[in-house]
Design a protein around this motif. Structure first.
Motif, PDB file in Angstrom:
ATOM      1  N   ALA A  41      14.697 -23.605 -18.419  1.00  0.00           N
ATOM      2  CA  ALA A  41      14.745 -22.510 -19.376  1.00  0.00           C
ATOM      3  C   ALA A  41      14.223 -22.981 -20.732  1.00  0.00           C
ATOM      4  O   ALA A  41      14.373 -24.148 -21.106  1.00  0.00           O
ATOM      5  N   ARG A  42      13.615 -22.088 -21.480  1.00  0.00           N
ATOM      6  CA  ARG A  42      13.063 -22.437 -22.785  1.00  0.00           C
ATOM      7  C   ARG A  42      14.158 -22.903 -23.739  1.00  0.00           C
ATOM      8  O   ARG A  42      15.232 -22.327 -23.804  1.00  0.00           O
ATOM      9  N   ASP A 608      10.394 -27.821 -32.956  1.00  0.00           N
ATOM     10  CA  ASP A 608      11.651 -27.534 -33.651  1.00  0.00           C
ATOM     11  C   ASP A 608      12.738 -28.547 -33.309  1.00  0.00           C
ATOM     12  O   ASP A 608      13.669 -28.743 -34.099  1.00  0.00           O
ATOM     13  N   ASP A 609      12.654 -29.194 -32.151  1.00  0.00           N
ATOM     14  CA  ASP A 609      13.633 -30.234 -31.818  1.00  0.00           C
ATOM     15  C   ASP A 609      13.537 -31.398 -32.797  1.00  0.00           C
ATOM     16  O   ASP A 609      14.549 -31.909 -33.285  1.00  0.00           O
ATOM     17  N   HIS A 610      12.312 -31.827 -33.095  1.00  0.00           N
ATOM     18  CA  HIS A 610      12.129 -32.884 -34.084  1.00  0.00           C
ATOM     19  C   HIS A 610      12.542 -32.414 -35.466  1.00  0.00           C
ATOM     20  O   HIS A 610      13.075 -33.204 -36.267  1.00  0.00           O
ATOM     21  N   PRO A 625      15.298 -13.108 -34.589  1.00  0.00           N
ATOM     22  CA  PRO A 625      15.920 -13.667 -33.375  1.00  0.00           C
ATOM     23  C   PRO A 625      14.923 -14.412 -32.510  1.00  0.00           C
ATOM     24  O   PRO A 625      13.751 -14.043 -32.409  1.00  0.00           O
ATOM     25  N   ASP A 626      15.400 -15.482 -31.895  1.00  0.00           N
ATOM     26  CA  ASP A 626      14.601 -16.264 -30.963  1.00  0.00           C
ATOM     27  C   ASP A 626      15.556 -16.977 -30.023  1.00  0.00           C
ATOM     28  O   ASP A 626      16.314 -17.855 -30.451  1.00  0.00           O
ATOM     29  N   ALA A 627      15.521 -16.601 -28.746  1.00  0.00           N
ATOM     30  CA  ALA A 627      16.483 -17.148 -27.788  1.00  0.00           C
ATOM     31  C   ALA A 627      16.277 -18.645 -27.592  1.00  0.00           C
ATOM     32  O   ALA A 627      17.251 -19.405 -27.451  1.00  0.00           O
ATOM     33  N   ALA A 628      15.035 -19.102 -27.576  1.00  0.00           N
ATOM     34  CA  ALA A 628      14.771 -20.521 -27.350  1.00  0.00           C
ATOM     35  C   ALA A 628      15.336 -21.375 -28.478  1.00  0.00           C
ATOM     36  O   ALA A 628      15.889 -22.459 -28.238  1.00  0.00           O
ATOM     37  N   PHE A 629      15.242 -20.883 -29.721  1.00  0.00           N
ATOM     38  CA  PHE A 629      15.739 -21.692 -30.833  1.00  0.00           C
ATOM     39  C   PHE A 629      17.263 -21.774 -30.825  1.00  0.00           C
ATOM     40  O   PHE A 629      17.827 -22.805 -31.218  1.00  0.00           O
ATOM     41  N   ILE A 630      17.931 -20.723 -30.397  1.00  0.00           N
ATOM     42  CA  ILE A 630      19.392 -20.795 -30.277  1.00  0.00           C
ATOM     43  C   ILE A 630      19.782 -21.907 -29.315  1.00  0.00           C
ATOM     44  O   ILE A 630      20.718 -22.682 -29.567  1.00  0.00           O
ATOM     45  N   ARG A 632      17.994 -24.536 -28.663  1.00  0.00           N
ATOM     46  CA  ARG A 632      17.689 -25.816 -29.297  1.00  0.00           C
ATOM     47  C   ARG A 632      18.815 -26.241 -30.240  1.00  0.00           C
ATOM     48  O   ARG A 632      19.163 -27.438 -30.304  1.00  0.00           O
ATOM     49  N   VAL A 633      19.379 -25.278 -30.949  1.00  0.00           N
ATOM     50  CA  VAL A 633      20.507 -25.599 -31.830  1.00  0.00           C
ATOM     51  C   VAL A 633      21.718 -26.010 -31.001  1.00  0.00           C
ATOM     52  O   VAL A 633      22.441 -26.954 -31.346  1.00  0.00           O
ATOM     53  N   GLU A 634      21.952 -25.317 -29.886  1.00  0.00           N
ATOM     54  CA  GLU A 634      23.063 -25.694 -29.011  1.00  0.00           C
ATOM     55  C   GLU A 634      22.873 -27.104 -28.465  1.00  0.00           C
ATOM     56  O   GLU A 634      23.823 -27.909 -28.431  1.00  0.00           O
ATOM     57  N   THR A 635      21.654 -27.420 -28.052  1.00  0.00           N
ATOM     58  CA  THR A 635      21.373 -28.764 -27.546  1.00  0.00           C
ATOM     59  C   THR A 635      21.535 -29.808 -28.645  1.00  0.00           C
ATOM     60  O   THR A 635      22.096 -30.889 -28.427  1.00  0.00           O
TER      61      THR A 635
END
Length: 955
Positions: A41-42, A608-610, A625-630, A632-635
């Motif tokens: 998943a993204r 965005d991870d870096h 809103p952006d589901a992938a960035f949410i 990334r923040v959770e990760t």
């Protein structure tokens, strides 16, 4: 970056991995154990997984690993991560990532690099050529990693690479990755087809709802997310409803005019996504030449309406109204035109609501011509609702940082604001920079009608609550009024250049504003990044509606106060060019503490991870809103125990923004559900071991079932051979030829693209390339060269397999190639002229690359095989290399009519003399040195002959 230690495998040395989460380690160990396709998943850290896998092989040493399908940004991400992990692990065997690029590396350099081993990120075309030429032996490759597996088709370059790799290397590992599950659900058994193209048997699926993923991201270190629903204003809601009504009516008209097509996905929900245009056009391409003008117009209108809908939620009120002015002007009918030639949605009542409501968000009253165009104008200047909420969030964060400091928190307290694109970032930066500017010095910037609007800002407390963006909005309105006056004076010129873009018959460069793409491409001025008053005129009197760089610079200078401008000019005139401009900079600049930094940044995928790791933000504001960035923040939060993060998630309630977000999440979930179901039903698909698979047999049965049920041709002592120019490997034809058991020999050819036999040379042209070749005259030179060196030169005109086998659909290319709107008839006439110039030229019409491969196979039957060395040497004779040189066709046609000028003589004369006059004035002995004595006498006799009678002299 703190990272726990892990052991890659029992047989490998200890390596330090940065995979702290459980699901990441599960995927890593699964990939180390066997080859597989990973669909993730993204936002769950795909590149991090790839990097750790590469690092585990890099630390082992003596490996040759190939990374295929990575773009420039991903190469930078992976290279930086590998360097960091190598520094942490301290392993002397780690060599990092090496990029292979033909612009920087010669053939010899690449050969030495391959011999030394390591990890190489190689573009697909280079790797294909190196495999076929033997520069890189596939048997020596330890393994291969393929990114963007969703793009792997039967004829793609990556599938060609994997087939050649598996043909010579049965033991090397192969891993494929993708974080786009939606393409795996299109067509019949798409997952099975992609696995077959990759010669893989096992898919590994990890959606967001996977048990391991949920446990890893929803544990004790869960990120704090605050969801904020922002209500739209009444005007914004009215505009949105009007646009949606126009979209719905357009889709209904589209369905009525195309009853024979599959229209299950032609819905209002699908029309809000970027891929809708692609879906509709893909279905209409085979019948595009029979599609009515109204249907083509509606397809383009849907793209424009979706852009307007997106602009409503991202542009400020003034910029949005200005954008609609350009759309309306570009869509206005020319004098004497009929109503049927205009876009149907413009005649709807909803269109009137759209334009009227957009204007009322900015001002009421009318703009009159004259010295003061703002008399009777009452500014409204509606602000975006998210601006005031953003100000409240920043104030809340400021109070929270003061009253609740976290001493043990490793985050630096900075604030990160994430937006959809750079245009929105510029808009927010301007809002944040001007939200606390007072109104004392602004009273002279507007006319007396602004007094009422300024009275609203008398109370600073109320202004702070409202976001206080009135300063910026007034400046934008002032610039808009200036632009409106200039735009009214030149509207006829603007419309003459841009009117036909929406109707699909525009000329080159005239479709920017009509399709809604000009403002998004120039968002600096449209979204609060500059002044709109300076309008640059072209040489023909038209204006650049969206603005340009020079106008923007002038506008910024205009925005400064007169005193400031004069000071800057005086300082610049007194600047000592010999002085160091960085001297004493510490007196003027200093580094801000990170807790005082507010960073505005656009979403940028895996980068965005870096960003999160480097910035270490304490607060994150998701402006869009952006589901992938949410995820990334959770990760990010789950991967670091001592880093707190609070996320403010903003969205317009009841808007298409919310609908797009929910629809994207639902589409991804549905895609994974279909993939899981297909994986459960594909047990019987792969019954053979990978070592027993014949790549060519499998490819033939996959690509083309017409070839005698997939069977091979009769075996011969020597397989057929085709010499192919290296530039042709951008197309799928070399892959298809290789799949037909032909030996493809890549060479740098000067004459022709494909050499089938010692006598047959073929120049391949797609329709777009054919039109371009006629325009610059390159095709005539290529045909001339083929006739000089080959007995049977041929021109192959190849069509796209997904489009109609006719020239009519390519009329749309006129807007991009600068040709007339009647491309079909114009192209046919040029082909007739080409055949008259070269009567022996054979033209092959092919409906697709598949048919081309069959034609080549038929042409090679009972013929001799070509010699690659001779094919390369042809055209490279000293003094006769015309590759890359373009000559005018008219003088050559004139010389060709001169007695004694043959094809070879024409080439020598073209190379030696500048023009026809130089040839006419050349001495006979000089010409004899180039074309021979007999031909020289014929040429001199032609130019020396008198064409006047005695009685005509002087008359």
């Amino acid at each position: 970056m703190p990272a726990p230690e892990d052991e890659a495998a029992s047989s490998e040395p200890l390596v330090r991995l940065s995979l702290p989460l459980e699901y990441q380690q599960e995927i890593f160990h699964s990939l180390r154990a066997e080859d597989a396709l990973v669909v993730l998943a993204r936002g769950l850290g795909l590149l991090r997984l790839v990097t750790n896998l590469l690092h585990s092989y890099d630390a082992a040493g003596n490996n040759l690993i190939l990374l295929v399908g990575a773009d420039e940004r991903e190469n930078g991400w992976i290279g930086e991560a590998l360097a960091e992990q190598a520094a942490v692990s301290g392993s002397p065997k780690c060599r990092g990532l090496k990029l292979v690029n033909t612009d920087l590396m010669s053939v010899g350099t690449r050969e030495k690099l391959y011999a030394g081993g390591g990890i190489f990120s190689i573009t697909s075309r280079i790797l294909i050529v190196d495999f076929l030429s033997g520069l890189l032996d596939a048997a020596t490759v330890t393994g291969m990693l393929v990114l963007h597996a969703e793009r792997i088709g039967a004829t793609s370059q990556e599938a060609f690479i994997v087939r050649m790799f598996r043909q010579k290397n049965k033991n090397g590992f192969l891993k494929a990755f993708s974080d786009q599950p939606e393409p795996f659900t299109m067509g019949y058994q798409p997952l099975t087809s992609i696995l077959r193209n990759l010669f893989l048997r096992k898919p590994i699926l990890y959606p967001r709802f996977h048990v391991s993923v949920a446990q890893s991201l929803e544990g004790k270190r869960k990120a704090e997310v605050i969801e904020l629903e922002v209500p739209m204003t009444n005007a914004m809601r009215a505009i949105q409803n009007a646009i949606l009504e126009c979209v719905e009516v357009s889709i209904s008209e589209l369905k009525k005019g195309n009853l024979g097509l599959e229209m299950e996905d032609w819905t209002l929900d699908s029309a809000l996504h970027r891929s809708f245009d692609t879906i509709v056009r893909r279905q209409l391409d085979p019948v595009w030449h029979r599609t009515s003008f109204r249907t083509k117009q509606i397809v383009r209108d849907l793209s424009l309406l979706r852009t307007i809908l997106h602009s409503l939620l991202t542009f400020d009120a003034v910029s949005f109204n200005k954008y609609l002015d350009t759309v309306l002007a570009a869509s206005s009918p020319p004098p004497g035109s009929t109503r049927q030639s205009q876009s149907p949605w413009l005649f709807l009542d909803a269109a009137h609501t759209l334009f009227d409501s957009a204007k009322r968000r900015v001002y009421t009253g009318k703009i009159t011509e004259g010295a003061d165009s703002s008399d009777g104008l009452h500014p409204v200047l509606e602000e975006m609702p998210k601006w005031s909420l953003l100000a409240e969030i920043l104030e809340e964060i400021e109070q929270d940082m003061y009253f609740n400091p976290t001493a043990q928190d490793e985050s630096n307290g900075s604030i990160l604001i994430m937006c959809g694109d750079q245009g929105t970032c510029r808009q927010l930066r301007e809002v944040l920079q001007t939200m606390h500017i007072g109104r004392e010095g602004d009273s002279t910037e507007m006319n007396g009608d602004d007094a009422a609007a300024e009275a609203e800002d008398d109370n600073p407390i109320e202004a702070r609550k409202a976001g206080n963006a009135s300063f910026m909005m007034k400046r934008k309105l002032r610039d808009y009024l200036q632009w409106k006056r200039d735009f009214a004076r030149v509207s006829s010129n603007l419309f003459a250049e841009n009117q036909k873009a929406i109707s699909g018959t525009s000329s080159h460069g005239s479709n920017q504003s009509s399709r809604g793409r000009a403002p998004p491409n120039k968002r600096r001025r449209m979204r609060g990044g500059g002044n709109l008053s300076s309008v640059q005129r072209t040489a023909r009197g038209s204006i650049h509606v969206a603005g340009d760089k020079d106008a923007h610079v002038q506008a910024l200078m205009h925005e400064l106060a007169p005193d400031e401008t004069s000071d800057i000019t005086a300082a610049a005139s007194k600047l000592d060019l010999g002085a160091d401009p960085l001297d004493n900079m510490e007196d003027y600049y200093e580094l801000y503490p990170m807790q005082d930094v507010v960073l505005v940044h656009p979403y940028d995928g895996d980068t965005d991870d870096h960003l999160l790791d480097e910035i270490k933000p304490r607060y994150v504001i998701m402006y869009e809103p952006d589901a992938a960035f949410i995820r990334r923040v959770e990760t990010y939060r789950s991967s670091h125990r001592n880093r707190q993060v609070r996320v403010y998630f903003m969205y317009y309630g009841g808007s298409v923004e919310e609908q797009r977000y929910l629809s994207s999440v639902r589409r991804e979930k549905d895609a994974f559900t279909k993939l899981i179901r297909e994986r459960g039903n594909m047990a019987l698909t792969f019954g053979q071991e990978a070592a027993n698979l014949d790549p060519q047999e499998s490819f033939l049965r996959t690509v083309n079932t017409r070839i005698a049920g997939g069977g091979r041709l009769a075996a011969t002592a020597e397989p057929p051979r085709v010499v192919v120019d290296v530039r042709e490997f951008r197309s799928s034809l070399p892959s298809l030829l290789h799949g037909r058991n032909m030996v493809v020999v890549p060479c740098q050819l000067t004459v022709g693209d494909y050499i089938l036999t010692p006598q047959i040379c073929i120049e391949r042209k797609s329709i777009k390339d054919l039109i371009s070749s006629f325009n610059d005259g390159r095709l005539y030179n290529q045909a001339e060269s083929m006739f000089q060196h080959y007995a049977s030169p041929m021109l192959l005109i190849e069509f796209d397999a997904q489009k109609a086998f006719t020239l009519e659909p390519f009329a749309d290319l006129s807007s991009t190639l600068g040709t007339s709107s009647f491309v079909g008839s114009d192209l046919q006439s040029k082909l007739v002229i080409l055949c008259l110039a070269f009567p022996k030229l054979r033209i092959i019409w092919s409906s697709s690359p598949y048919q081309t491969a069959e034609i080549f196979e038929e042409l090679k039957k009972t013929q001799e095989e070509p010699d690659p060395i001779k094919a390369v040497s042809i055209g490279l004779v000293a003094g006769e290399d015309t590759e890359g040189r373009t000559f005018s066709q008219t003088p050559q046609e004139m010389l060709r009519a001169v007695p004694g000028v043959t094809g070879k003589a024409l080439q020598r004369l073209t190379l030696e003399y500048e023009n026809v006059m130089a040839v006419a004035n050349a001495e006979g002995d000089e010409l004899a040195g180039f074309v021979g004595g007999e031909k020289s006498r014929m040429i001199r006799g032609f130019f020396d002959r008198s064409v006047w009678d005695d009685g005509d002299v002087g008359g």
